[in-house]
Design a protein around this motif. Structure first.
Motif, short mmCIF file in Angstrom:
data_model
loop_
_atom_site.label_atom_id
_atom_site.label_comp_id
_atom_site.label_asym_id
_atom_site.label_seq_id
_atom_site.Cartn_x
_atom_site.Cartn_y
_atom_site.Cartn_z
N THR A 176 32.76 75.53 -9.44
CA THR A 176 31.31 75.56 -9.17
C THR A 176 31.04 75.71 -7.67
O THR A 176 29.90 75.74 -7.24
CB THR A 176 30.61 74.26 -9.66
N LEU A 177 32.12 75.81 -6.88
CA LEU A 177 31.96 75.90 -5.42
C LEU A 177 31.05 77.07 -5.03
O LEU A 177 31.19 78.17 -5.55
CB LEU A 177 33.34 76.10 -4.76
N GLU A 178 30.13 76.77 -4.10
CA GLU A 178 29.21 77.83 -3.64
C GLU A 178 29.21 77.91 -2.12
O GLU A 178 29.50 76.93 -1.46
CB GLU A 178 27.79 77.51 -4.12
N PRO A 179 28.85 79.09 -1.59
CA PRO A 179 28.73 79.19 -0.13
C PRO A 179 27.46 78.49 0.35
O PRO A 179 26.47 78.46 -0.38
CB PRO A 179 28.64 80.70 0.11
N VAL A 188 31.73 86.32 -0.49
CA VAL A 188 32.84 87.22 -0.82
C VAL A 188 34.16 86.44 -0.82
O VAL A 188 34.95 86.52 -1.76
CB VAL A 188 32.90 88.42 0.16
N GLY A 189 34.38 85.65 0.23
CA GLY A 189 35.61 84.85 0.31
C GLY A 189 35.67 83.80 -0.77
O GLY A 189 36.72 83.58 -1.39
N VAL A 190 34.53 83.14 -1.01
CA VAL A 190 34.48 82.08 -2.02
C VAL A 190 34.77 82.66 -3.41
O VAL A 190 35.53 82.09 -4.19
CB VAL A 190 33.11 81.35 -1.98
N VAL A 221 39.43 77.92 1.21
CA VAL A 221 38.45 78.93 1.61
C VAL A 221 37.31 78.29 2.41
O VAL A 221 36.85 77.20 2.08
CB VAL A 221 37.90 79.68 0.36
N ALA A 222 36.88 79.01 3.47
CA ALA A 222 35.72 78.54 4.24
C ALA A 222 34.47 78.83 3.39
O ALA A 222 34.22 79.99 3.04
CB ALA A 222 35.64 79.28 5.56
N ASN A 223 33.73 77.77 3.03
CA ASN A 223 32.52 78.00 2.22
C ASN A 223 31.24 77.64 2.98
O ASN A 223 30.15 77.83 2.48
CB ASN A 223 32.59 77.21 0.90
#
Ligand code: KG4
Ligand code: ZN
Length: 341
Positions: free
Chosen positions: A333-336, A90-92, A78-80
């Motif tokens: 824990t990935l965030e944009p 939204v994608g994340v 996913v592009a973050n």
């Protein structure tokens, strides 16, 4: 290996399934252009809401078109970053949810690096050193590319991005949204030498860009230096508007090509990569090809296919494959992030 790619950094909701980084099994892009048209630019709140509506149907369609189920997917990319934070979110969130529910690895993708991936997707042996130009609505950057995973920034715009300048000039000329394709179409009937718009090259060896000056020059040309005059666009002939569009496009292309040549000379590039929405512009593609052909020795130019220049998820899934092979994963824990790391 099948990677599901997800992209929601701006105004396109996209999902794709790509096998082994190269074989496109599906690519779905739901454009929001119609929603943003009347505002002349992307409204983040509207973009985010539209992504929420579209994300599930778009992913479902990408899986159906590829004829794969959850068990056929090896990872979710996913592009973050970078982009509009509330759009990326939204994608994340979708990618994290699927990663958790399907028990599949999660891979974080830098949207800009993904744009360059679309230029080298079909290449078997990338000849190094590589100079890469990324020209999009939000960015204009030059990289020294050591491998798909190691881009080193050489220079970037200090104000407007190239695509942003196309979009703003299209608004000044009252051309339809989105601006880039409209300018290109209009410019086709114009004289690129009609008006001598400024070409900002900055210092002698600078690899940075500046496009706000040329945008302002077009504005002054249409409204007068003091901006008190009436906007002349309404009374201009189609030919005059075409001449402005062609002269503007030619000035921007000249700067992009000269700076890329500078970067290529600096790192003795054997290959040049071109990606991002503005890379769809034929005049830029042709001028860059001519520069590469006339270099001594000639430089190989790799350009993203037109359908993968503007935002898509194929480029995300493709780069995801190389990160998977290199063992670079994200966790829940990935965030944009709005800006690039
Ligand atoms: O890469 P992209 O889809 O989104 C961002 O990451 O920003 O790029 C969108 C930009 C817009 O500014 C659009 O006007 C520009 O790319 N663009 C073009 C053309 N097609 C899209 N600019 C010039 N000529 C085109 N044919
Ligand atoms: Zn983009």
């Amino acid at each position: 290996m099948n990677i599901l790619g997800i992209e929601t950094s701006c105004d396109e909701t996209a999902a794709a399934v790509v096998a082994n980084g190269k074989v496109v099994k599906s690519s779905i892009v739901a454009s929001q252009a119609k929603l943003h048209e009347k505002y002349g630019g992307v409204v983040p709140e509207i973009a985010s809401r539209a992504h929420i509506e579209k994300i599930y149907p778009v992913i479902k369609e990408a899986m159906e078109q590829a004829n794969v189920g959850r068990n056929d997917i090896d990872a979710i990319a996913v592009a973050n970053q970078p982009g509009l934070a509330i759009a990326l979110l939204v994608g994340v969130t979708a990618a994290k949810t699927l990663s958790f529910a399907w028990e599949k690895p999660l891979i974080a993708i830098n949207h800009l690096h993904a744009h360059l991936q679309s230029a080298m997707m079909t290449e078997e042996n990338l000849e190094l050193p590589v100079a890469a130009l990324i020209v999009s609505g939000g960015h204009t950057s030059l990289y020294d590319y050591h491998s798909p995973l190691e881009p080193e920034l050489l220079g970037s715009t200090i104000d407007d991005a190239a695509g942003e300048a196309f979009d703003k000039v299209a608004t000044i000329l009252k051309l339809p949204y989105p601006g880039g394709p409209s300018i290109e179409k209009t410019a086709a009937g114009g004289n690129p030498d009609a008006i001598d718009f400024p070409r900002s090259m900055l210092e002698r060896d600078s690899l940075d860009f500046s496009f706000s000056g040329i945008k302002t020059a077009v504005l002054y040309y249409c409204r007068g230096q003091d901006m008190k005059g009436k906007n002349k666009v309404d009374s201009m002939s189609r030919q005059e508007i075409a001449d402005i569009a062609a002269s503007f496009q030619s000035a921007v292309v000249e700067v992009l090509v000269k700076k890329t040549k500078r970067a290529a000379q600096k790192i003795r590039a054997k290959t040049i990569l071109l990606g991002g929405g503005v890379a769809a512009n034929s005049s830029l593609r042709t001028a860059l090809q001519a520069m590469c052909d006339s270099s001594a020795p000639p430089i190989k130019l790799l350009v993203a296919p037109k359908q993968y220049c503007t935002d898509n998820a194929v480029m995300v899934a493709s780069l995801g494959y190389y990160k998977f092979k290199a063992g670079i994963f994200a966790d829940l824990t990935l965030e944009p992030k709005s800006s690039s790391e």
